[in-house]
Design a protein around this motif. Structure first.
Motif, short mmCIF file in Angstrom:
data_model
loop_
_atom_site.label_atom_id
_atom_site.label_comp_id
_atom_site.label_asym_id
_atom_site.label_seq_id
_atom_site.Cartn_x
_atom_site.Cartn_y
_atom_site.Cartn_z
N GLY A 31 0.84 -1.21 -0.07
CA GLY A 31 0.14 0.01 0.04
C GLY A 31 0.86 1.39 0.01
N LEU A 32 1.83 1.09 0.89
CA LEU A 32 2.71 2.44 0.84
C LEU A 32 3.68 2.69 -0.53
CD1 LEU A 32 4.46 2.07 4.33
CD2 LEU A 32 2.66 3.80 3.56
N TRP A 33 3.80 1.51 -0.96
CA TRP A 33 4.39 1.59 -2.11
C TRP A 33 3.76 2.39 -3.45
CZ3 TRP A 33 4.14 -0.71 -7.33
CH2 TRP A 33 4.85 -0.56 -8.11
N LEU A 34 2.41 1.82 -3.51
CA LEU A 34 1.30 2.24 -4.51
C LEU A 34 1.44 3.71 -4.35
CD1 LEU A 34 -1.08 -0.76 -4.61
CD2 LEU A 34 0.64 0.09 -6.44
N LEU A 35 0.97 4.06 -2.77
CA LEU A 35 0.80 5.50 -2.39
C LEU A 35 1.85 6.55 -2.85
CD1 LEU A 35 -0.83 7.47 -0.95
CD2 LEU A 35 0.26 6.97 1.15
N SER A 36 3.09 5.98 -2.79
CA SER A 36 4.25 6.67 -3.38
C SER A 36 4.15 6.87 -4.59
CB SER A 36 5.69 5.95 -2.98
OG SER A 36 6.79 6.54 -3.25
N ARG A 37 3.97 5.80 -5.44
CA ARG A 37 3.91 5.82 -7.11
C ARG A 37 2.83 6.64 -7.57
NH1 ARG A 37 8.60 5.31 -8.31
NH2 ARG A 37 8.75 5.58 -6.19
N ILE A 38 1.68 6.66 -6.89
CA ILE A 38 0.72 7.37 -7.33
C ILE A 38 0.90 9.01 -7.16
CG2 ILE A 38 -1.81 7.99 -6.80
CD1 ILE A 38 -2.41 5.12 -6.42
N THR A 39 1.17 9.22 -5.87
CA THR A 39 1.66 10.68 -5.35
C THR A 39 2.81 11.27 -6.36
OG1 THR A 39 1.28 10.09 -3.13
CG2 THR A 39 2.56 12.11 -3.49
N LEU A 40 3.72 10.53 -6.61
CA LEU A 40 4.91 10.97 -7.36
C LEU A 40 4.38 11.01 -9.08
CD1 LEU A 40 8.09 9.31 -6.24
CD2 LEU A 40 7.41 11.60 -6.11
N SER A 41 3.43 10.06 -9.42
CA SER A 41 2.95 10.18 -10.78
C SER A 41 2.23 11.69 -11.11
CB SER A 41 2.06 9.07 -11.20
OG SER A 41 1.54 8.95 -12.36
N ASP A 49 9.82 20.91 -13.73
CA ASP A 49 11.15 21.39 -13.20
C ASP A 49 11.93 20.25 -12.68
OD1 ASP A 49 12.84 22.74 -10.90
OD2 ASP A 49 12.75 24.20 -12.64
N LEU A 50 13.06 19.75 -12.91
CA LEU A 50 13.81 18.92 -12.64
C LEU A 50 14.22 19.00 -11.19
CD1 LEU A 50 15.99 17.97 -15.55
CD2 LEU A 50 14.00 16.71 -14.87
N ARG A 51 14.45 20.11 -10.53
CA ARG A 51 14.81 20.41 -9.12
C ARG A 51 13.69 20.09 -8.41
NH1 ARG A 51 19.80 23.28 -8.34
NH2 ARG A 51 20.85 23.79 -9.91
N LYS A 52 12.48 20.75 -8.80
CA LYS A 52 11.19 20.41 -7.63
C LYS A 52 10.80 19.01 -7.58
CE LYS A 52 9.82 25.29 -8.15
NZ LYS A 52 8.59 25.99 -8.71
N ARG A 53 11.07 18.22 -8.98
CA ARG A 53 10.67 16.96 -9.02
C ARG A 53 11.70 16.21 -7.97
NH1 ARG A 53 9.74 14.53 -14.90
NH2 ARG A 53 7.64 15.48 -15.47
N TYR A 54 12.89 16.47 -8.02
CA TYR A 54 13.87 16.07 -7.17
C TYR A 54 13.58 16.20 -5.77
CZ TYR A 54 18.33 15.06 -4.51
OH TYR A 54 19.10 14.88 -3.60
N LYS A 55 13.06 17.31 -5.33
CA LYS A 55 12.56 17.56 -4.06
C LYS A 55 11.44 16.67 -3.48
CE LYS A 55 14.70 22.26 -3.71
NZ LYS A 55 14.77 23.87 -3.69
N TRP A 56 10.43 16.77 -4.36
CA TRP A 56 9.13 15.86 -4.24
C TRP A 56 9.71 14.35 -4.16
CZ3 TRP A 56 4.31 16.61 -2.67
CH2 TRP A 56 4.01 18.13 -2.80
N ARG A 57 10.19 13.76 -4.94
CA ARG A 57 10.76 12.59 -4.61
C ARG A 57 11.47 12.25 -3.19
NH1 ARG A 57 14.14 12.27 -8.70
NH2 ARG A 57 12.71 11.87 -10.21
N LYS A 58 12.27 13.29 -2.90
CA LYS A 58 12.78 13.06 -1.65
C LYS A 58 11.83 13.03 -0.64
CE LYS A 58 17.36 12.36 -2.18
NZ LYS A 58 18.04 11.27 -1.79
N PHE A 59 11.02 13.86 -0.36
CA PHE A 59 10.03 14.28 0.53
C PHE A 59 9.11 13.05 0.48
CE2 PHE A 59 5.65 15.87 1.57
CZ PHE A 59 6.03 16.41 2.68
N THR A 60 8.77 12.64 -0.60
CA THR A 60 7.83 11.33 -0.63
C THR A 60 8.50 10.42 0.12
OG1 THR A 60 6.67 12.31 -2.36
CG2 THR A 60 6.41 10.07 -1.96
N ASN A 61 9.72 9.96 -0.32
CA ASN A 61 10.31 9.02 0.12
C ASN A 61 10.75 8.85 1.50
OD1 ASN A 61 10.56 7.66 -2.36
ND2 ASN A 61 12.62 8.46 -2.76
N TYR A 62 10.96 9.94 2.20
CA TYR A 62 11.19 10.32 3.54
C TYR A 62 9.90 10.05 4.43
CZ TYR A 62 15.70 12.14 2.54
OH TYR A 62 17.11 12.60 2.50
N THR A 63 8.80 10.54 3.69
CA THR A 63 7.48 10.62 4.56
C THR A 63 6.85 9.13 4.36
OG1 THR A 63 6.91 12.86 3.74
CG2 THR A 63 5.10 11.28 4.49
#
Length: 305
Positions: A31-41, A49-63
């Motif tokens: 469930g957490l993996w699917l939540l992460s994939r859906i959020t990032l998608s 913007d690649l920088r903002k994408r990177y920050k979102w990916r980091k924030f999602t992984n940490y959360t």
């Protein structure tokens, strides 16, 4: 769910409770993996913007990681009281046995919270300087500059620095509070040269190559600088004059962007060489040796004094 749990327990010989916890764990992780994939998608469809994408990916992984740890501990240890006891014993053991990893994690929290630097900032920590390209739980990564390369250009090496260095080493941030750097180019001329004319030439050259800010940008820079108690009243370039034992030193001080330091120095020096080559009363100063014979002096250029 209960029938599946009993069937698997009978099949493997494991206890019903263990199998139940194991299946719930697998469902939570899925469930957490699917939540992460859906959020990032969703985010990546909206954000290019690649920088903002990177920050979102980091924030999602940490959360997701933090939520997962809390849920799994609660599943296997059963209840907040057990969780508190477990965390207390675990933290005491980690402090004693894993001092440096614990310090790295504490430093990571400090970096995320206080923001002494961000991804993309140019920093120096101890002897290493470079552009921050990644931040992780135990270390951050920089694209190294300086080293055997002059004028703040990349060496090609990637340096991984433990997070705990922010507690033990001084850090310099090229970007924090002021988005430009002050650079200086020094020119030495002989005492016999027309130093006033040389200074006028250098002033015109440095004004041509310094960073040009609009009034709006200038006000923004001043406002940002004053938020960090950095006060610059004058952003104009200047040529300073002083006298040394082997000539007159003229120092051009000007503001440039972080990535343009070497390029601006090259442009300034090329203009200086062209201007002085056409001026007969201005000569560069360099080490010489003078020999005195019978009241006459002879100069041997290019020899160390």
């Amino acid at each position: 769910m209960e029938r599946v749990t009993r069937w698997f327990s009978d099949l493997t010989g494991l206890t019903y409770e263990f199998v139940e916890h194991l299946l719930i764990t697998l469902l939570v992780l899925l469930g957490l993996w699917l939540l992460s994939r859906i959020t990032l998608s969703i985010v990546f469809r909206q954000e290019k913007d690649l920088r903002k994408r990177y920050k979102w990916r980091k924030f999602t992984n940490y959360t997701i990681t933090i939520i997962g740890i809390i849920l799994l501990v609660n599943i296997w240890l059963g209840g907040l009281r057990s969780v508190a006891t477990f965390l207390g014993l675990l933290s005491a053991g980690l402090v004693l046995a894993l001092r440096e990893p614990v310090l790295n994690m504490a430093a990571w929290v400090f970096i995320i919270w206080k923001r002494p630097f961000r991804v993309g900032d140019r920093i120096q920590v101890g002897e290493y300087a470079g552009d921050v390209i990644d931040q992780r739980l135990f270390q951050f990564t920089i694209n190294e500059i300086d080293g055997w390369v002059d004028a703040d250009q990349a060496t090609g090496r990637i340096v991984h620095i433990p997070n705990l260095k922010v507690f033990t080493e001084p850090q310099a941030n090229y970007n924090y509070g002021f988005p430009f750097i002050w650079n200086e180019v020094t020119v030495r001329i002989t005492f016999e040269s027309n130093w006033q004319r040389a200074k006028a030439i250098l002033t015109e050259i440095v004004q041509r190559h310094c960073e040009s800010l609009s009034d709006t940008a200038l006000n923004q820079v001043k406002k940002q600088s004053q938020q960090h108690l950095i006060f610059y009243e004058n952003f104009n370039p200047h040529v300073y004059t002083d006298v040394l034992e082997n000539g007159i030193r003229l120092t051009m001080r000007y503001m440039c962007s972080i990535m343009r330091r070497r390029k601006s120095e090259e442009a300034i020096w090329e203009d200086v060489l062209k201007a002085f080559a056409t001026t007969s009363d201005i000569q560069f100063a360099y080490p010489t040796t003078r020999f005195y014979t019978a009241g006459e002096s002879h100069t041997s250029p290019g020899t160390a004094p």
